[in-house]
Design an enzyme around this catalytic site. Structure first.
Site, PDB file in Angstrom:
ATOM      1  N   HIS A 214      -4.881  -4.222 -14.731  1.00 21.97           N
ATOM      2  CA  HIS A 214      -4.093  -2.966 -14.328  1.00 21.97           C
ATOM      3  C   HIS A 214      -4.826  -2.124 -13.485  1.00 21.97           C
ATOM      4  O   HIS A 214      -4.461  -1.600 -12.317  1.00 21.97           O
ATOM      5  CB  HIS A 214      -3.029  -2.410 -15.361  1.00 21.97           C
ATOM      6  CG  HIS A 214      -2.302  -1.239 -14.578  1.00 21.97           C
ATOM      7  ND1 HIS A 214      -1.172  -1.335 -13.789  1.00 21.97           N
ATOM      8  CD2 HIS A 214      -2.638   0.047 -14.893  1.00 21.97           C
ATOM      9  CE1 HIS A 214      -0.820  -0.203 -13.532  1.00 21.97           C
ATOM     10  NE2 HIS A 214      -1.431   0.774 -13.946  1.00 21.97           N
ATOM     11  N   HIS A 223      -5.732   7.650  -8.129  1.00 23.20           N
ATOM     12  CA  HIS A 223      -6.613   7.544  -9.528  1.00 23.20           C
ATOM     13  C   HIS A 223      -7.904   7.460  -9.241  1.00 23.20           C
ATOM     14  O   HIS A 223      -8.748   7.425 -10.069  1.00 23.20           O
ATOM     15  CB  HIS A 223      -5.893   6.293 -10.268  1.00 23.20           C
ATOM     16  CG  HIS A 223      -4.608   6.595 -10.641  1.00 23.20           C
ATOM     17  ND1 HIS A 223      -4.158   7.484 -11.624  1.00 23.20           N
ATOM     18  CD2 HIS A 223      -3.402   5.937 -10.270  1.00 23.20           C
ATOM     19  CE1 HIS A 223      -2.881   7.606 -11.933  1.00 23.20           C
ATOM     20  NE2 HIS A 223      -2.534   6.677 -11.240  1.00 23.20           N
TER      21      HIS A 223
END
Ligand code: NAG
Length: 331
Positions: A214, A223
């Site tokens: 992921h 992120h």
């Protein structure tokens, strides 16, 4: 939905075993065979990530294009890079989100193939065991989600890795609760997982090795990079000559190449909510695609060639890349 294919029955049976085995932190990686069925031996796969929002945020539009493209390429199976259900995974096996975000969204005939899914950080905020439960595969036979496992297709081997437990800050942050059942003690879980992945990669005789998790290793998205994976997983992928690392987590479509190895970093995290207004500031020599909006990826594998294509919400191809092992060896 009844599946004729014996492979799928085996998968459902094995997934029962997987849930039982997952309570032991030393569980071996589950192995599945999914061999090509096309006459030319090729394999066509759809890859989607970060999707389950009850059809909202363009999820149904992406699903529609996936269905059309899936039909065109005659997709053999579908890979989900995780964050399957927002915001907090599934509450239990009876959670209606399973139908509302999965069964009732990916309705095209071409998508009624086996799905292979990993867990994302949002999935860990719910009841993790519910997503891994064989009850979901009974409700919808295309569903399969496990923590870490291997799909062997002969010419290519896929290594699915549970990346959420690698991130330190999930274990310290107060904002969200994570369901770590089956993961503790964490150090043992991670070191066993890395050892198993390393061994399985070393033993693999497949022409192509593809790793799926992921979390990002490298990303220009919000992120960004995942330092824990750069430190702990990346050296293994480089040493074992992995061809592709495919992830979600950042809600974009992205392709980063390496200047020092054959490894390509591909993000397919555009299954629903996107458009975060990211400004890509990556080294342009390595950044081959950064698209801030929704979409998905296709993967085509043959004995000598591997190719990816990224599609946007309108079904337009926005980037392609391919590599051939023969060209590689000749150069
Ligand atoms: C849906 O996709 C269109 C086309 O890319 C985009 O303009 C729109 O902002 C998207 N909507 C959402 C909620 O992301």
């Amino acid at each position: 939905m009844a599946m004729k294919n014996i492979i799928n029955h085996t998968i459902i049976f094995l997934s029962v075993y997987a849930v039982v085995a997952s309570v032991h932190v030393t569980a071996e990686l589950q192995r599945f065979n999914h061999f090509p069925t096309k006459a030319d031996g090729s394999l066509d796969i759809l890859v989607i990530g970060d999707w389950g929002r009850r059809g909202l945020y363009n999820q149904t539009h992406v699903a529609f294009q996936m269905g059309k493209v899936g039909e065109k390429i005659d997709a053999d199976f579908i890979i989900s890079t995780g964050d399957n259900f927002y915001e907090d995974g599934l509450a239990d096996e009876e959670d209606s989100q399973f139908e509302e975000s999965f069964t009732q969204v990916y309705t095209a005939t071409s998508l009624q193939k086996q799905w292979y899914s990993v867990l994302g950080n949002h999935d860990y905020r719910g009841n993790v065991l519910a997503q891994l439960s064989p009850i979901l595969s009974q409700k919808d036979s295309k569903w399969l989600c496990l923590r870490s496992f291997i799909v062997n297709s002969g010419i290519v081997e896929f290594f699915f890795i549970d990346t959420t437990p690698f991130q330190d800050h999930y274990f310290t942050e107060k904002k969200h609760d994570y369901d770590w059942s089956g993961v503790l003690p964490r150090e043992e879980y991670l070191s066993n997982l890395l050892k198993e992945v390393d061994m399985a990669l070393e033993e693999s005789s497949a022409t192509w090795k593809i790793v799926i998790g992921h979390h990002t290793i490298f990303s220009a998205g919000s992120h960004g990079n995942t330092q824990e994976l750069i430190d702990q997983l990346l050296p293994i992928l480089e040493a074992r000559e992995v061809d592709l690392y495919i992830n979600g987590h950042d809600h974009c479509l992205q392709h980063i190449s390496s200047e020092n190895s054959q490894l390509q970093f591909l993000t397919s995290g555009g299954g629903s909510k996107a458009w975060r207004g990211e400004i890509n500031q990556w080294n342009p020599n390595e950044m081959k695609l950064y698209y801030d909006g929704q979409g998905f990826m296709t993967l085509r594998v043959t004995e000598d060639e591997i190719g990816v294509a990224f599609y946007d919400l309108f079904g337009e191809i926005i980037h392609t890349w391919s590599n051939s092992k023969h060209t590689h060896m000749d150069s």
